[in-house]
Motif scaffolding. Structure first.
Motif, PDB file in Angstrom:
ATOM      1  N   TYR A 105      33.314  43.685  30.651  1.00  0.00           N
ATOM      2  CA  TYR A 105      34.387  44.208  29.813  1.00  0.00           C
ATOM      3  C   TYR A 105      35.720  43.968  30.519  1.00  0.00           C
ATOM      4  N   ASP A 106      36.744  43.584  29.770  1.00  0.00           N
ATOM      5  CA  ASP A 106      38.106  43.508  30.311  1.00  0.00           C
ATOM      6  C   ASP A 106      38.798  44.816  29.980  1.00  0.00           C
ATOM      7  N   LEU A 107      38.949  45.673  30.995  1.00  0.00           N
ATOM      8  CA  LEU A 107      39.574  46.980  30.769  1.00  0.00           C
ATOM      9  C   LEU A 107      41.021  46.858  30.326  1.00  0.00           C
ATOM     10  N   ALA A 128      45.973  41.847  31.419  1.00  0.00           N
ATOM     11  CA  ALA A 128      45.970  41.259  32.763  1.00  0.00           C
ATOM     12  C   ALA A 128      46.282  39.770  32.684  1.00  0.00           C
ATOM     13  N   ARG A 129      45.702  39.094  31.702  1.00  0.00           N
ATOM     14  CA  ARG A 129      45.927  37.657  31.551  1.00  0.00           C
ATOM     15  C   ARG A 129      47.406  37.372  31.310  1.00  0.00           C
ATOM     16  N   LEU A 178      45.306  36.454  36.678  1.00  0.00           N
ATOM     17  CA  LEU A 178      44.028  37.153  36.581  1.00  0.00           C
ATOM     18  C   LEU A 178      43.566  37.044  35.136  1.00  0.00           C
ATOM     19  N   GLU A 179      42.307  36.801  34.952  1.00  0.00           N
ATOM     20  CA  GLU A 179      41.786  36.671  33.587  1.00  0.00           C
ATOM     21  C   GLU A 179      41.479  38.031  32.966  1.00  0.00           C
ATOM     22  N   GLY A 180      41.258  39.046  33.787  1.00  0.00           N
ATOM     23  CA  GLY A 180      40.956  40.373  33.266  1.00  0.00           C
ATOM     24  C   GLY A 180      40.805  41.365  34.402  1.00  0.00           C
ATOM     25  N   ILE A 181      40.679  42.630  34.032  1.00  0.00           N
ATOM     26  CA  ILE A 181      40.330  43.701  34.962  1.00  0.00           C
ATOM     27  C   ILE A 181      38.906  44.082  34.580  1.00  0.00           C
TER      28      ILE A 181
END
Length: 171
Positions: free
Chosen positions: A17-19, A24-25, A36-39
């Motif tokens: 999951y991307d929080l 972030a992206r 960053l692609e995600g958290i």
């Protein structure tokens, strides 16, 4: 010891999951000076249940059953011969030792640490490094270092799951 027949193999999935839900992206190049692609928040899905670690300890829910909804991606980690009973006993021991609620730390001991350890126990494989390397990527930036005191106090616990309390509901 005879190897178990193929039909006893259970698929092991990593839910990712991307929080940040895409933030972030978009914002990381500006804030961190790197993309960053995600958290990432991760969980392991096995025996028709999703298991994850957060500020409340080890929790579980039906797959995709937290308020995060369906995962952004699913990684096939392979299969396991570990029985459901052995897996539940293993989770109970983790919950009483290295993955107690109070041991949670956003950077060093989080949901991804848990998913990585469980994946290795079940399949001998680690989760993807782009997930496990994220904390050091953030902390390697001046902004990450500046935010560390604040971020260290954050505990992530996706709402909607049940705290895992041991095998057959025993605590």
């Amino acid at each position: 010891m005879d190897s178990l027949p193929q039909h006893n193999l259970q698929p092991v999935k990593l839910y990712v999951y991307d929080l940040s839900k895409g933030l972030a992206r978009r914002l990381s190049p500006i804030m961190l000076g790197k993309q960053l692609e995600g958290i990432w928040h991760t969980s392991v899905v096995l025996y028709e249940e999703e298991f994850y670690f957060g500020g409340a300890g080890i929790s579980s829910c039906p797959p995709g059953g937290t308020l995060l909804g369906p995962p952004d991606s699913v990684v096939d980690l392979g299969s396991t011969e570990v029985t459901e009973d052995i897996f539940m006993d293993y989770l109970t021991s983790l919950g009483e030792s290295s993955f107690r609620a109070e041991s949670y730390n956003l950077f060093e001991h989080n949901c991804n640490t848990f998913s990585n350890e469980v994946a290795q126990f079940l399949t001998g494989r680690k989760i993807p490094s782009y997930i496990t390397d994220l904390p050091s990527e953030v902390l390697s930036t001046p902004f990450g270092q500046a935010l560390r005191p604040i971020l260290d106090s954050i505990q992530i616990q996706p709402p909607g799951g049940n705290t895992f309390s041991g095998h057959n509901g025993q605590s």
